[in-house]
Design a protein around this motif. Structure first.
Motif, PDB file in Angstrom:
ATOM      1  N   ILE A  25       0.837  -1.203   0.000  1.00  0.00           N
ATOM      2  CA  ILE A  25       0.000   0.000   0.000  1.00  0.00           C
ATOM      3  C   ILE A  25       0.870   1.251   0.000  1.00  0.00           C
ATOM      4  O   ILE A  25       0.667   2.184  -0.785  1.00  0.00           O
ATOM      5  CB  ILE A  25      -0.947   0.008   1.222  1.00  0.00           C
ATOM      6  CG1 ILE A  25      -1.916  -1.168   1.159  1.00  0.00           C
ATOM      7  CG2 ILE A  25      -1.719   1.323   1.282  1.00  0.00           C
ATOM      8  CD1 ILE A  25      -2.740  -1.357   2.421  1.00  0.00           C
ATOM      9  N   ASP A  26       1.863   1.277   0.893  1.00  0.00           N
ATOM     10  CA  ASP A  26       2.751   2.439   0.980  1.00  0.00           C
ATOM     11  C   ASP A  26       3.486   2.673  -0.336  1.00  0.00           C
ATOM     12  O   ASP A  26       3.663   3.822  -0.766  1.00  0.00           O
ATOM     13  CB  ASP A  26       3.762   2.247   2.113  1.00  0.00           C
ATOM     14  CG  ASP A  26       3.106   2.221   3.489  1.00  0.00           C
ATOM     15  OD1 ASP A  26       1.963   2.721   3.604  1.00  0.00           O
ATOM     16  OD2 ASP A  26       3.712   1.684   4.424  1.00  0.00           O
ATOM     17  N   VAL A  57       1.090   4.205  -2.900  1.00  0.00           N
ATOM     18  CA  VAL A  57       0.842   5.615  -2.620  1.00  0.00           C
ATOM     19  C   VAL A  57       2.000   6.462  -3.121  1.00  0.00           C
ATOM     20  O   VAL A  57       1.805   7.524  -3.740  1.00  0.00           O
ATOM     21  CB  VAL A  57       0.625   5.841  -1.104  1.00  0.00           C
ATOM     22  CG1 VAL A  57       0.631   7.338  -0.782  1.00  0.00           C
ATOM     23  CG2 VAL A  57      -0.694   5.224  -0.664  1.00  0.00           C
ATOM     24  N   LYS A  58       3.222   5.985  -2.905  1.00  0.00           N
ATOM     25  CA  LYS A  58       4.399   6.732  -3.362  1.00  0.00           C
ATOM     26  C   LYS A  58       4.448   6.784  -4.891  1.00  0.00           C
ATOM     27  O   LYS A  58       4.768   7.818  -5.482  1.00  0.00           O
ATOM     28  CB  LYS A  58       5.680   6.089  -2.824  1.00  0.00           C
ATOM     29  CG  LYS A  58       6.921   6.920  -3.123  1.00  0.00           C
ATOM     30  CD  LYS A  58       8.150   6.342  -2.477  1.00  0.00           C
ATOM     31  CE  LYS A  58       9.340   7.287  -2.585  1.00  0.00           C
ATOM     32  NZ  LYS A  58       9.574   7.800  -3.945  1.00  0.00           N
ATOM     33  N   GLU A  75       2.251   9.362  -6.230  1.00  0.00           N
ATOM     34  CA  GLU A  75       2.793  10.706  -6.061  1.00  0.00           C
ATOM     35  C   GLU A  75       3.828  11.018  -7.138  1.00  0.00           C
ATOM     36  O   GLU A  75       3.851  12.118  -7.688  1.00  0.00           O
ATOM     37  CB  GLU A  75       3.461  10.834  -4.687  1.00  0.00           C
ATOM     38  CG  GLU A  75       2.502  10.857  -3.513  1.00  0.00           C
ATOM     39  CD  GLU A  75       3.241  10.905  -2.186  1.00  0.00           C
ATOM     40  OE1 GLU A  75       4.481  10.773  -2.195  1.00  0.00           O
ATOM     41  OE2 GLU A  75       2.586  11.074  -1.141  1.00  0.00           O
ATOM     42  N   ASN A 119      -4.877   3.928   5.255  1.00  0.00           N
ATOM     43  CA  ASN A 119      -3.811   4.854   4.883  1.00  0.00           C
ATOM     44  C   ASN A 119      -4.458   6.208   4.597  1.00  0.00           C
ATOM     45  O   ASN A 119      -5.287   6.322   3.689  1.00  0.00           O
ATOM     46  CB  ASN A 119      -3.049   4.343   3.658  1.00  0.00           C
ATOM     47  CG  ASN A 119      -1.825   5.188   3.325  1.00  0.00           C
ATOM     48  OD1 ASN A 119      -1.928   6.382   3.105  1.00  0.00           O
ATOM     49  ND2 ASN A 119      -0.662   4.554   3.281  1.00  0.00           N
ATOM     50  N   GLY A 166      -3.539   8.669   3.123  1.00  0.00           N
ATOM     51  CA  GLY A 166      -3.288   9.236   1.797  1.00  0.00           C
ATOM     52  C   GLY A 166      -4.106   8.602   0.690  1.00  0.00           C
ATOM     53  O   GLY A 166      -4.085   9.089  -0.447  1.00  0.00           O
ATOM     54  N   LEU A 167      -4.838   7.532   1.002  1.00  0.00           N
ATOM     55  CA  LEU A 167      -5.562   6.817  -0.052  1.00  0.00           C
ATOM     56  C   LEU A 167      -6.810   7.536  -0.585  1.00  0.00           C
ATOM     57  O   LEU A 167      -6.943   7.690  -1.801  1.00  0.00           O
ATOM     58  CB  LEU A 167      -5.932   5.413   0.437  1.00  0.00           C
ATOM     59  CG  LEU A 167      -4.832   4.362   0.400  1.00  0.00           C
ATOM     60  CD1 LEU A 167      -5.328   3.060   1.018  1.00  0.00           C
ATOM     61  CD2 LEU A 167      -4.369   4.111  -1.035  1.00  0.00           C
ATOM     62  N   ARG A 224      -6.520  10.245  -3.210  1.00  0.00           N
ATOM     63  CA  ARG A 224      -5.844   9.866  -4.450  1.00  0.00           C
ATOM     64  C   ARG A 224      -6.756   9.119  -5.427  1.00  0.00           C
ATOM     65  O   ARG A 224      -6.342   8.762  -6.519  1.00  0.00           O
ATOM     66  CB  ARG A 224      -4.607   9.025  -4.125  1.00  0.00           C
ATOM     67  CG  ARG A 224      -3.463   9.858  -3.572  1.00  0.00           C
ATOM     68  CD  ARG A 224      -2.284   9.021  -3.151  1.00  0.00           C
ATOM     69  NE  ARG A 224      -1.133   9.857  -2.846  1.00  0.00           N
ATOM     70  CZ  ARG A 224      -0.950  10.515  -1.702  1.00  0.00           C
ATOM     71  NH1 ARG A 224      -1.869  10.421  -0.761  1.00  0.00           N
ATOM     72  NH2 ARG A 224       0.124  11.255  -1.513  1.00  0.00           N
TER      73      ARG A 224
END
Length: 287
Positions: free
Chosen positions: A141-142, A145-146, A149, A173, A175-176, A179
């Motif tokens: 997942i991380d 997300v990166k 970006e 997360n 940040g999800l 996005r």
């Protein structure tokens, strides 16, 4: 089916419109097309054109057309110049999550690289968050997300899965949610829509469903839909059709007459039973 580069917008929307139901899904796909078309006109007239994010969430139960629509979206966005290739890479948890520290990030980056120019379609995406903090799914997942970006152009991620599970997944997360500005809910098909899907599937294989067969098919669907948590919509219909075709073949093999074209096409109510008993005549034929 024509290759992507030969398909026109008309071909793409004919494929979308040919899908049974999904009216709200179709409306949203047309909105995306209209936005891109108008922005081209704005650009040609010297007006400002903004940037848009096309990462998407597809929420729906199994067999509601999510993967098929994702392929159509990929072709549409290629045609409109958003994607350079318009291909779809379909993956699940096992394709992303590795067995040791660092392995997951590498597997995820490799799949992203393979999907560049197209869409990375992650089915049952919520399974990435099921293992808790120490599970390597969180690393995937991380990493995603990166990637979102760093790689905003020529690459789209579509996450798909059950509605409730996807809502919980977004909370894993912070940040999800932001996005994925495009969220599409795929409703379960109605019984009448599933019958239309059955007729279409049979017709595409040169089989016909008589009115008696359709009535029997509807009974089977209604019985199956009682367990709404395990019902797989169009996938269930396809499985019934394929089983019926096998049953029809067994039935026809028991005949000792020349088979007509209609005999070979007709799916009868008896072909929809759960089990075919091969009579002694058939056994003698295949022994």
């Amino acid at each position: 089916m024509l290759p992507n580069h030969l398909e026109s917008i008309k071909d793409i929307f004919q494929e979308l419109d040919g899908m049974i139901g999904l009216d709200k899904v179709k409306d949203l796909i047309y909105e995306i097309y209209a936005l891109l078309q108008v922005e081209k006109i704005r650009q040609d007239t010297g007006l400002k054109v903004g940037t848009h994010v096309y990462h998407m969430l597809f929420k729906g139960n199994p067999g509601t057309g999510k993967t098929t629509v994702a392929r159509i979206v990929a072709k549409l966005l290629k045609h409109m110049g958003v994607l350079s290739k318009g291909h779809l890479i379909e993956v699940e948890r096992a394709d992303l999550v590795g067995e040791y520290i660092g392995h997951t990030a590498q597997k995820t980056r490799d799949l992203v690289k393979k999907a560049m120019g197209g869409i990375l379609f992650i089915d049952e995406a919520y399974s990435l968050a099921r293992g808790g903090e120490k599970d390597f799914g969180k690393e995937a997942i991380d990493c995603l997300v990166k990637v979102m970006e760093d790689r905003n152009d020529d690459f789209i991620i579509i996450l798909a899965g059950y509605p409730n599970e996807m809502d919980m997944f977004l909370q894993t997360n912070t940040g999800l949610p932001s996005r994925f500005p495009i969220q599409i809910h795929f409703q379960d098909y109605t019984t009448d829509e599933l019958i239309l899907i059955a007729i279409k599937m049979a017709s595409e294989r040169d089989y016909t469903l008589a009115s008696e067969t359709i009535r029997k098919f509807k009974e089977i669907i209604l019985d199956e839909k009682i367990d709404e948590f395990s019902f797989s919509n169009a996938r269930f219909v396809r499985n019934v059709i394929e089983k019926a075709i096998r049953h029809q073949a067994v039935r026809l093999m028991s005949k000792h007459v020349k088979l007509s074209r209609q005999d070979l096409m007709d799916i009868l109510p008896r072909d929809l039973i759960n089990r075919v008993e091969i009579d002694s005549k058939t056994e003698s034929i295949i022994s």
